[in-house]
Design a protein around this motif. Structure first.
Motif, PDB file in Angstrom:
ATOM      1  N   GLY A  32       0.826  -1.204   0.000  1.00 15.82           N
ATOM      2  CA  GLY A  32       0.000   0.000   0.000  1.00 15.82           C
ATOM      3  C   GLY A  32       0.856   1.249   0.000  1.00 15.82           C
ATOM      4  O   GLY A  32       1.923   1.306  -0.633  1.00 15.82           O
ATOM      5  N   ASP A  33       0.423   2.231   0.761  1.00 14.34           N
ATOM      6  CA  ASP A  33       1.080   3.541   0.799  1.00 14.34           C
ATOM      7  C   ASP A  33       2.254   3.484   1.775  1.00 14.34           C
ATOM      8  O   ASP A  33       2.125   3.789   2.949  1.00 14.34           O
ATOM      9  CB  ASP A  33       0.065   4.597   1.233  1.00 14.34           C
ATOM     10  CG  ASP A  33       0.633   6.004   1.093  1.00 14.34           C
ATOM     11  OD1 ASP A  33       1.791   6.139   0.661  1.00 14.34           O
ATOM     12  OD2 ASP A  33      -0.100   6.946   1.428  1.00 14.34           O
ATOM     13  N   LEU A  34       3.445   3.085   1.251  1.00 13.56           N
ATOM     14  CA  LEU A  34       4.615   2.897   2.105  1.00 13.56           C
ATOM     15  C   LEU A  34       5.587   4.075   2.054  1.00 13.56           C
ATOM     16  O   LEU A  34       6.571   4.072   2.783  1.00 13.56           O
ATOM     17  CB  LEU A  34       5.366   1.626   1.686  1.00 13.56           C
ATOM     18  CG  LEU A  34       4.553   0.319   1.735  1.00 13.56           C
ATOM     19  CD1 LEU A  34       5.420  -0.842   1.265  1.00 13.56           C
ATOM     20  CD2 LEU A  34       4.021   0.063   3.131  1.00 13.56           C
ATOM     21  N   ALA A  35       5.308   5.065   1.236  1.00 15.37           N
ATOM     22  CA  ALA A  35       6.243   6.188   1.099  1.00 15.37           C
ATOM     23  C   ALA A  35       6.399   6.918   2.428  1.00 15.37           C
ATOM     24  O   ALA A  35       5.423   7.327   3.054  1.00 15.37           O
ATOM     25  CB  ALA A  35       5.751   7.154   0.029  1.00 15.37           C
ATOM     26  N   GLY A  36       7.616   7.074   2.889  1.00 15.40           N
ATOM     27  CA  GLY A  36       7.896   7.782   4.129  1.00 15.40           C
ATOM     28  C   GLY A  36       7.639   6.990   5.386  1.00 15.40           C
ATOM     29  O   GLY A  36       7.677   7.564   6.480  1.00 15.40           O
ATOM     30  N   LEU A  37       7.378   5.702   5.251  1.00 15.87           N
ATOM     31  CA  LEU A  37       7.146   4.888   6.443  1.00 15.87           C
ATOM     32  C   LEU A  37       8.408   4.878   7.300  1.00 15.87           C
ATOM     33  O   LEU A  37       9.500   4.530   6.828  1.00 15.87           O
ATOM     34  CB  LEU A  37       6.766   3.457   6.041  1.00 15.87           C
ATOM     35  CG  LEU A  37       6.464   2.478   7.180  1.00 15.87           C
ATOM     36  CD1 LEU A  37       5.297   2.965   8.028  1.00 15.87           C
ATOM     37  CD2 LEU A  37       6.189   1.093   6.631  1.00 15.87           C
ATOM     38  N   ALA A  38       8.263   5.280   8.588  1.00  9.77           N
ATOM     39  CA  ALA A  38       9.454   5.479   9.422  1.00  9.77           C
ATOM     40  C   ALA A  38       9.537   4.527  10.610  1.00  9.77           C
ATOM     41  O   ALA A  38      10.644   4.156  11.018  1.00  9.77           O
ATOM     42  CB  ALA A  38       9.479   6.919   9.936  1.00  9.77           C
ATOM     43  N   TRP A  39       8.427   4.143  11.179  1.00 11.35           N
ATOM     44  CA  TRP A  39       8.496   3.306  12.374  1.00 11.35           C
ATOM     45  C   TRP A  39       7.193   2.522  12.566  1.00 11.35           C
ATOM     46  O   TRP A  39       6.175   2.804  11.931  1.00 11.35           O
ATOM     47  CB  TRP A  39       8.792   4.134  13.623  1.00 11.35           C
ATOM     48  CG  TRP A  39       7.890   5.344  13.840  1.00 11.35           C
ATOM     49  CD1 TRP A  39       8.136   6.614  13.454  1.00 11.35           C
ATOM     50  CD2 TRP A  39       6.585   5.354  14.468  1.00 11.35           C
ATOM     51  NE1 TRP A  39       7.090   7.436  13.791  1.00 11.35           N
ATOM     52  CE2 TRP A  39       6.126   6.686  14.446  1.00 11.35           C
ATOM     53  CE3 TRP A  39       5.792   4.399  15.060  1.00 11.35           C
ATOM     54  CZ2 TRP A  39       4.900   7.068  14.954  1.00 11.35           C
ATOM     55  CZ3 TRP A  39       4.567   4.773  15.587  1.00 11.35           C
ATOM     56  CH2 TRP A  39       4.139   6.095  15.539  1.00 11.35           C
ATOM     57  N   VAL A  40       7.254   1.532  13.483  1.00 12.57           N
ATOM     58  CA  VAL A  40       6.089   0.722  13.855  1.00 12.57           C
ATOM     59  C   VAL A  40       6.178   0.446  15.351  1.00 12.57           C
ATOM     60  O   VAL A  40       7.272   0.302  15.905  1.00 12.57           O
ATOM     61  CB  VAL A  40       6.046  -0.597  13.044  1.00 12.57           C
ATOM     62  CG1 VAL A  40       7.299  -1.438  13.300  1.00 12.57           C
ATOM     63  CG2 VAL A  40       4.787  -1.405  13.389  1.00 12.57           C
ATOM     64  N   SER A  51       7.921  -6.799  20.632  1.00 15.86           N
ATOM     65  CA  SER A  51       8.715  -5.732  20.024  1.00 15.86           C
ATOM     66  C   SER A  51       8.564  -5.836  18.508  1.00 15.86           C
ATOM     67  O   SER A  51       8.687  -6.926  17.938  1.00 15.86           O
ATOM     68  CB  SER A  51      10.184  -5.877  20.423  1.00 15.86           C
ATOM     69  OG  SER A  51      10.985  -4.910  19.778  1.00 15.86           O
ATOM     70  N   ALA A  52       8.287  -4.697  17.853  1.00 20.46           N
ATOM     71  CA  ALA A  52       8.104  -4.677  16.394  1.00 20.46           C
ATOM     72  C   ALA A  52       9.149  -3.760  15.768  1.00 20.46           C
ATOM     73  O   ALA A  52       9.480  -2.699  16.314  1.00 20.46           O
ATOM     74  CB  ALA A  52       6.693  -4.209  16.050  1.00 20.46           C
ATOM     75  N   SER A  53       9.652  -4.154  14.608  1.00 20.06           N
ATOM     76  CA  SER A  53      10.638  -3.344  13.891  1.00 20.06           C
ATOM     77  C   SER A  53      10.465  -3.529  12.395  1.00 20.06           C
ATOM     78  O   SER A  53      10.084  -4.616  11.932  1.00 20.06           O
ATOM     79  CB  SER A  53      12.065  -3.727  14.312  1.00 20.06           C
ATOM     80  OG  SER A  53      12.317  -5.096  14.034  1.00 20.06           O
ATOM     81  N   LEU A  54      10.721  -2.437  11.635  1.00 23.79           N
ATOM     82  CA  LEU A  54      10.676  -2.526  10.179  1.00 23.79           C
ATOM     83  C   LEU A  54      11.959  -3.168   9.676  1.00 23.79           C
ATOM     84  O   LEU A  54      13.051  -2.926  10.214  1.00 23.79           O
ATOM     85  CB  LEU A  54      10.520  -1.133   9.582  1.00 23.79           C
ATOM     86  CG  LEU A  54       9.234  -0.373   9.950  1.00 23.79           C
ATOM     87  CD1 LEU A  54       9.290   1.048   9.404  1.00 23.79           C
ATOM     88  CD2 LEU A  54       8.006  -1.105   9.425  1.00 23.79           C
ATOM     89  N   LEU A  55      11.839  -3.996   8.648  1.00 22.10           N
ATOM     90  CA  LEU A  55      13.011  -4.636   8.065  1.00 22.10           C
ATOM     91  C   LEU A  55      13.560  -3.731   6.957  1.00 22.10           C
ATOM     92  O   LEU A  55      12.859  -3.481   5.958  1.00 22.10           O
ATOM     93  CB  LEU A  55      12.640  -6.002   7.502  1.00 22.10           C
ATOM     94  CG  LEU A  55      12.199  -7.045   8.544  1.00 22.10           C
ATOM     95  CD1 LEU A  55      11.802  -8.346   7.868  1.00 22.10           C
ATOM     96  CD2 LEU A  55      13.289  -7.282   9.564  1.00 22.10           C
ATOM     97  N   LEU A  83      -1.154  -2.992  15.754  1.00 23.43           N
ATOM     98  CA  LEU A  83       0.045  -2.303  15.286  1.00 23.43           C
ATOM     99  C   LEU A  83      -0.274  -0.855  14.886  1.00 23.43           C
ATOM    100  O   LEU A  83      -1.365  -0.571  14.363  1.00 23.43           O
ATOM    101  CB  LEU A  83       0.650  -3.039  14.086  1.00 23.43           C
ATOM    102  CG  LEU A  83       1.121  -4.477  14.363  1.00 23.43           C
ATOM    103  CD1 LEU A  83       1.514  -5.159  13.064  1.00 23.43           C
ATOM    104  CD2 LEU A  83       2.276  -4.490  15.351  1.00 23.43           C
ATOM    105  N   ARG A  84       0.655   0.032  15.138  1.00 18.36           N
ATOM    106  CA  ARG A  84       0.559   1.437  14.707  1.00 18.36           C
ATOM    107  C   ARG A  84       1.810   1.769  13.889  1.00 18.36           C
ATOM    108  O   ARG A  84       2.925   1.410  14.286  1.00 18.36           O
ATOM    109  CB  ARG A  84       0.445   2.369  15.898  1.00 18.36           C
ATOM    110  CG  ARG A  84       0.605   3.846  15.546  1.00 18.36           C
ATOM    111  CD  ARG A  84       0.339   4.752  16.737  1.00 18.36           C
ATOM    112  NE  ARG A  84      -1.094   4.769  17.070  1.00 18.36           N
ATOM    113  CZ  ARG A  84      -1.591   5.428  18.111  1.00 18.36           C
ATOM    114  NH1 ARG A  84      -0.781   6.088  18.932  1.00 18.36           N
ATOM    115  NH2 ARG A  84      -2.896   5.419  18.331  1.00 18.36           N
TER     116      ARG A  84
END
Length: 420
Positions: A32-40, A51-55, A83-84
């Motif tokens: 989807g709209d992933l542009a600028g995705l910085a954290w979770v 604990s959640a982290s972006l790969l 999740l946020r």
């Protein structure tokens, strides 16, 4: 501008207690709209558990346990969270999908307490005596415990099918009265703990069975092998301890101790205690329970016992009690509920319905069920109290008498004993 993401993938449904980051890992795909995705981050009741982290470089995120989870501390073993996601422009997007993971129990806790489910007292000098059935508190394990003793005690004590007893040829002495401590190592097969157990030890000079014929002790004497007679009222008994071999230790209000043998009846001035499946009082109580669904009242039980011992047949006694209502099927089901605490099996229901159809009375069916081994086994192990009203002459008495409930076992350590 509103963001819109799609989080896909399946979490492992179960998380073992105490699992670390290397033991449970979940990877979820993002689109989807992933542009600028910085954290979770993780939200919800179980937010601190994960604990959640972006790969980096991948349209995905990873979930791992944030800390070890203790199963015993959870009110609910199902952990729920959501999740946020946050973006570089400061906007956030909350995933509407809630996720759930079930924590499974792992045997990581040693037994925490040891006591007696029944018994716990024996008489000094009794050789090879049964002491009592053991009860273990263990948050992780329901049964199958192993009991061992230190070198100083292993030659004296043994546990057979969960029952603590003295070994053959062994007894405890007068110096062990009134209580003897025993350190027992209890293992659940994975964890073990050394726990302190207190054993009550009674004075052998209080045993009624050792008296010469015709003598009394503390106002108690033996009529025959099945009957003890007390020249006092039941209210004089302040404390009752059940011994492991069927004997009972009675402590009177003035401090006198009497150890009664395993008799079927203890007669007092205001009634008697009937003990065991072979006693009339216990059988009458089981019949009342089967027909009425509740314990028999002491004075009513006295009338039933008197009639039974005068020769009235059990089926006639059953017919004199309030009858079961409803259809035959309902009556049979009620009998099983009342007498046995369970539903009849299909075969049992069919067999009893067939007997009723063949002309057997409901009263006879109630007698057969109530006086069976299973129903009699559900009556109190210490017996039932049968009041003796003595007609109008008992008006001065307060209540219907009766023995106190068996005393709780000696105090038990709830913390392991440190062996140095």
């Amino acid at each position: 501008m509103p963001r819109n993401l799609l989080v896909s993938g399946v979490l492992p449904a179960r998380l073992a207690e105490n699992a670390g980051a290397a033991d449970w890992v979940a990877t979820l795909s993002l689109s989807g709209d992933l542009a600028g995705l910085a954290w979770v981050e993780v939200l919800g009741p179980a937010a601190l558990n994960f604990s959640a982290s972006l790969l980096p470089g991948l349209d995905a995120l990873r979930l791992t346990p944030a800390a070890a989870v203790d199963f015993e501390s959870l009110a609910d073993p199902v952990l729920g969270f959501s999740l946020r996601f946050g973006f570089a422009d400061g906007s956030v997007w909350d995933d509407p999908v809630g996720r759930r993971v079930t924590v499974t129990d792992v045997d990581d806790t040693a037994p925490t307490a040891l006591g007696f489910a029944s018994g716990g007292t024996l008489v000094a000098g009794a050789i090879g005596a049964v002491i009592g059935r053991l009860a273990v508190t263990d948050p992780d394990t329901a049964g199958g415990f192993r009991f061992t003793f230190g070198d100083d005690d292993a030659w004296r004590f043994e546990v057979v099918d969960g029952v603590l007893k003295l070994r053959d040829g062994i007894s405890l002495g007068l110096d062990d009265m009134p209580q003897r401590p025993l350190i027992v190592e209890v293992s659940d097969g994975h964890q073990s703990a050394a726990l302190l157990l207190w054993i009550g030890v009674a004075d052998p000079d209080t045993r009624l069975a050792d008296l010469p014929e015709g003598e009394t002790r503390g106002g108690f004497g033996l009529v025959d092998t099945g009957t003890a007679l007390a020249l006092r009222e039941s209210r004089d008994v302040a404390r009752l301890d059940a011994l492991g071999d069927g004997e009972q230790l009675l402590i009177l209000g003035e401090g006198i101790q009497v150890v009664l043998p395993a008799v079927q009846r203890v007669r007092f001035a205001d009634g008697f205690q009937d003990i065991g499946a072979g006693s009339t009082g216990v059988q009458a109580a089981a019949l009342v329970q089967a027909l009425g669904g509740q314990a028999a009242e002491a004075q009513a039980l006295g009338g039933l016992v008197a009639r039974a011992e005068s020769g009235v047949a059990w089926v006639d006694l059953a017919a004199s009690l309030p009858a079961l209502a409803g259809s035959d099927a309902a009556a049979v089901t009620a009998l099983y509920h009342n007498a046995l605490g369970r539903d009849p099996s299909g075969a049992e229901l069919a067999a009893d319905m067939g007997r009723l159809a063949a002309g057997v009375s409901r009263a006879q069916l109630a007698v057969d069920l109530a006086l069976g081994t299973e129903a009699l086994g559900r009556q109190p192990a210490g017996g039932v109290w049968v009041a003796d009203g003595l007609g109008a002459d008992d008006a001065w008495r307060a209540g219907t008498g009766g023995l106190p409930d068996p005393a709780p076992p000696p105090p038990t350590a709830t913390d392991p004993v440190w062996l140095l």
